[in-house]
Motif scaffolding. Structure first.
Motif, PDB file in Angstrom:
ATOM      1  N   UNK A 170      -7.482  16.783  51.353  1.00 15.82           N
ATOM      2  CA  UNK A 170      -8.413  17.885  51.603  1.00 15.82           C
ATOM      3  C   UNK A 170      -9.067  18.355  50.303  1.00 15.82           C
ATOM      4  N   UNK A 171      -8.287  18.460  49.236  1.00 16.34           N
ATOM      5  CA  UNK A 171      -8.846  18.856  47.936  1.00 16.34           C
ATOM      6  C   UNK A 171      -9.829  17.811  47.430  1.00 16.34           C
ATOM      7  N   UNK A 172      -9.500  16.546  47.630  1.00 14.30           N
ATOM      8  CA  UNK A 172     -10.396  15.459  47.223  1.00 14.30           C
ATOM      9  C   UNK A 172     -11.717  15.551  47.991  1.00 14.30           C
ATOM     10  N   UNK A 173     -11.626  15.827  49.285  1.00 12.06           N
ATOM     11  CA  UNK A 173     -12.831  15.958  50.112  1.00 12.06           C
ATOM     12  C   UNK A 173     -13.665  17.157  49.681  1.00 12.06           C
ATOM     13  N   UNK A 174     -13.004  18.247  49.337  1.00 14.52           N
ATOM     14  CA  UNK A 174     -13.718  19.438  48.875  1.00 14.52           C
ATOM     15  C   UNK A 174     -14.469  19.160  47.572  1.00 14.52           C
ATOM     16  N   UNK A 175     -13.829  18.472  46.654  1.00 14.94           N
ATOM     17  CA  UNK A 175     -14.480  18.125  45.393  1.00 14.94           C
ATOM     18  C   UNK A 175     -15.680  17.222  45.643  1.00 14.94           C
ATOM     19  N   UNK A 176     -15.529  16.255  46.541  1.00 16.91           N
ATOM     20  CA  UNK A 176     -16.644  15.372  46.863  1.00 16.91           C
ATOM     21  C   UNK A 176     -17.796  16.155  47.474  1.00 16.91           C
ATOM     22  N   UNK A 177     -17.483  17.075  48.363  1.00 14.55           N
ATOM     23  CA  UNK A 177     -18.529  17.892  48.998  1.00 14.55           C
ATOM     24  C   UNK A 177     -19.256  18.751  47.965  1.00 14.55           C
ATOM     25  N   UNK A 178     -18.503  19.334  47.049  1.00 14.14           N
ATOM     26  CA  UNK A 178     -19.118  20.144  45.989  1.00 14.14           C
ATOM     27  C   UNK A 178     -20.022  19.279  45.115  1.00 14.14           C
ATOM     28  N   UNK A 179     -19.513  18.120  44.714  1.00 12.77           N
ATOM     29  CA  UNK A 179     -20.279  17.244  43.825  1.00 12.77           C
ATOM     30  C   UNK A 179     -21.561  16.750  44.485  1.00 12.77           C
TER      31      UNK A 179
END
Length: 124
Positions: free
Chosen positions: A75-84
């Motif tokens: 979930x944290x990885x997905x959040x970082x990808x979404x932000x980027x």
């Protein structure tokens, strides 16, 4: 005895989690997932690794707890990808499709490891 015994599932899950975390560490801090080499945006991935380290300590390497840790890492990885992707980080070196693909590989690996821990937690 099934092909994927709880012990085998636990070992495979642990191996996949460790290899994935190591590759994430190497890619994000060494080569750079977001932008060029040394882009400070890559420091966001330390959050994913911190969740893994702290979660493993809290879960005490129990399969059911590790399952949850790896879901949180995904979930944290997905959040970082979404932000980027949404903020255009890393351009012109990292295109959105590249960011989605690279992060997707790690998200998938963490989720597969979580599933393996889920299998390990099932009492036979």
């Amino acid at each position: 005895m099934t092909l994927l015994s709880p012990i085998r599932a636990f070992r495979l899950g642990m191996a996949l989690a460790i290899v994935s975390a190591f590759l994430l560490f190497w890619l994000s801090l060494g080569v750079g997932i977001i932008g060029a080499d040394g882009d400070p945006a890559n420091l966001m991935y330390a959050l994913v690794l911190s969740i893994g380290v702290a979660g493993t300590y809290i879960a005490r390497l129990q399969a059911d707890g590790m399952k949850r840790v790896l879901i949180a890492m995904a979930a944290a990885q997905a959040l970082i990808a979404a932000i980027a992707v949404s903020t255009g980080m890393g351009k012109p070196w990292s295109e959105p499709l590249e960011l989605i693909a690279l992060n997707g590989i790690f998200i998938g690996a963490f989720l597969v490891a979580s599933w393996l821990f889920h299998r390990a937690a099932i009492k036979t």
